[in-house]
Design an enzyme around this catalytic site. Structure first.
Site, PDB file in Angstrom:
ATOM      1  N   HIS A 426       0.823  -1.213   0.000  1.00 30.31           N
ATOM      2  CA  HIS A 426       0.000   0.000   0.000  1.00 30.31           C
ATOM      3  C   HIS A 426       0.857   1.263   0.000  1.00 30.31           C
ATOM      4  CE1 HIS A 426       0.584   0.979   4.342  1.00 30.31           C
ATOM      5  NE2 HIS A 426       0.587  -0.342   4.522  1.00 30.31           N
ATOM      6  N   CYS A 445       2.408  -5.006   6.979  1.00 35.94           N
ATOM      7  CA  CYS A 445       2.204  -4.763   5.552  1.00 35.94           C
ATOM      8  C   CYS A 445       3.429  -4.061   4.967  1.00 35.94           C
ATOM      9  CB  CYS A 445       0.964  -3.903   5.334  1.00 35.94           C
ATOM     10  SG  CYS A 445      -0.570  -4.738   5.757  1.00 35.94           S
TER      11      CYS A 445
END
Length: 523
Positions: A426, A445
């Site tokens: 992301h 992440c």
């Protein structure tokens, strides 16, 4: 005493001694030819013999198979060469096989034992070269790689038929250039002299141009040892321009910003010994055997300790690279394989359990205004809960969702791929973090610098979507989901050593995985 009796007694003593002398001079019969003779093995198979070995001999007519001496010697040579793969030849019965092969007087039973041992050793070595000696699942809780399968009996039959056992075993090795480079690296390190006499660098303050003293002399010795500083430049204790240039080269090879100044991290890297670096090479060879055998026509590869994402095509061509931010040591980014199948524009962020427990809940308990500061909504089921009704004693009874926007932790775009760890690639609302040298800063992440450039690559087969269209979607502010017509494989991997055009490369073992793996490999 009569003469006849004397002669008789002499003969009685003479013949037994002649018999003993004949027996002592009798040479063992050379039966080495039996190794090259097909012999029945059914009765010689041990009870603990693996199903694979039993199947092999069943398909071979229940007879010995290693009846060609060139094949046997090729296996012995490959076992000896297993050291170049960071493996231990003793794991493949090296000593026993060499003793069997040297025998010139050998029984049929021993030949059968030898043949079975050759088959077992081939099977074990082929398996270890192809998919590793150890199983990653037995080492780590957060490694999810596609399983690798190998038909060792088929390979063995092919090798024996072609009389090229060494070539067949060689094909079991990972075919990535990086693996070949690691083998060269191990050989290179083995050829370096012992470095235990070189002084350790006692770091007290940063060292730079025109500094001098014993610590500078030690730095120059280390740089000379690793080939970053020419030998003739390493004789004195002055931090000159040649030293600064060598320090920059060393820093680049170790993933450190190339300032030419010896800071604490550079000093720490300089103090690594040859044997410690060999350990890194050995464990990275093992990891490569765990990794996919072939990355295919295209792949996105994240090397976690290098904080870098790379687009690779045709298994070797690097198209583009990106800086990334990965999980903290206590919130590790998992090693995995998947395929990017969806983009989310203006994503919401559902708070993961770890972040809730360690960050959000403690902050909100102190001040519930923390929810509004982060634009986080609270839900119980599908119903939104007002902050005033939130039960701080049961924070795990709720779902927390951060609304989209420039302040959202996921930034403006998210790359989804199926996995069991609830992680993804992301954007971020803290792009300044990409300027940091140490970037193990996320909750698991992977944050990507310039993610819209990556999105263009992922969408390059989709004529209806381009950068201009993505910008329009971002400007609208609504969360939008974009299913990909063609998925892109993604590999999150972990390697701390390799060799490239700039020489040996080492990275910090940010999750402290190397030593435990090395110790297991050497058991």
């Amino acid at each position: 005493m009569p003469k006849a009796v004397i002669i008789l007694l002499s003969l009685l003593f003479l013949f037994p001694s002649c018999k003993k002398a004949g027996e002592a001079n009798k040479k063992p019969v050379n039966t080495a030819y039996l190794k090259d003779t097909p012999l029945p093995v059914a009765s010689g198979l041990p009870e603990d013999c693996t199903a694979s070995v039993k199947e092999f001999y069943g398909a071979n007519g229940s007879k010995t198979a290693w009846t060609n001496s060139a094949c046997r010697k090729a296996l012995l040579a490959t076992i000896k060469d297993a050291e170049s793969d960071g493996l231990d030849p003793k794991d493949y019965n090296q000593d026993s096989l060499e003793k069997f092969e040297a025998l010139t007087s050998i029984t049929k039973e021993e030949c059968v034992q030898y043949d079975i041992l050759l088959t077992e050793s081939f099977t074990k070595l082929a398996t270890h070269l192809f998919k590793g000696k150890l199983k990653p699942r037995g080492m780590y809780r957060d490694w999810a790689l596609a399983p690798k399968t190998l038909n060792t009996n088929k390979l063995l039959a092919e090798g024996l038929e072609s009389h090229d056992v060494g070539e067949v075993l060689g094909r079991c090795r990972p075919k990535h250039p990086i693996y070949a480079g690691l083998r060269k690296s191990l050989k290179y390190l083995d050829g370096l002299p012992d470095d235990s006499a070189i002084d350790k660098i006692e770091f007290k303050k940063p060292l730079k141009l025109n500094d001098s003293g014993a610590v500078v002399a030690a730095i120059k010795q280390r740089l000379d040892y690793w080939g970053d500083l020419p030998d003739e430049k390493a004789k004195d204790s002055l931090y000159d321009h040649a030293t600064a240039k060598a320090v920059k080269k060393f820093q680049q090879r170790h993933g450190i910003y190339a300032t030419g100044i010896v800071d604490s991290r550079t000093a720490e890297a300089l103090n690594f010994t040859r044997d410690e670096r060999k350990t890194q090479i050995v464990v990275n060879l093992e990891r490569w055997r765990w990794f996919p055998y072939d990355f295919g026509k295209q792949a996105i590869i994240v090397n976690i300790p290098d904080y870098r994402l790379t687009i690779v095509e045709n298994n070797k061509d690097t198209l583009d690279t990106y800086k990334v931010i990965v999980g903290k040591p206590d919130r590790r980014s998992p090693v995995l394989y998947s395929s990017i199948n969806q983009l989310v524009i203006n994503p919401t962020w559902t708070i993961p359990p770890t972040y809730l427990t360690k960050d959000l809940a403690p902050a909100a308990i102190k001040d519930t205004a923390h929810f509004s500061h982060l634009n986080i909504k609270i839900f119980r089921g599908k119903k939104e809960v007002r902050v005033a009704e939130w039960d701080s004693l049961k924070p795990d009874h709720y779902v927390y969702v951060q609304s989209p926007g420039s302040y959202n932790s996921l930034g403006r775009i998210k790359f989804n791929f199926r996995n069991g760890y609830y992680v993804y690639l992301h954007d971020t609302n803290h792009r300044e973090y990409f300027k940091k040298n140490y970037r193990a800063l996320s909750s698991g992440c992977v944050r990507v610098e310039d993610p819209f450039r990556l999105a263009e690559y992922v969408l390059h087969d989709d004529k209806d979507l381009n950068r201009e269209k993505l910008d329009e979607m971002v400007a609208q502010g609504d969360t939008q989901y974009v299913g990909l017509k063609k998925t892109t494989p993604i590999h999150q991997l972990y390697w701390t050593a390799w060799m490239d055009r700039d020489g040996l490369q080492f990275r910090n073992d940010i999750y402290n995985l190397d030593k435990a793996l090395y110790d297991k490999l050497r058991k």
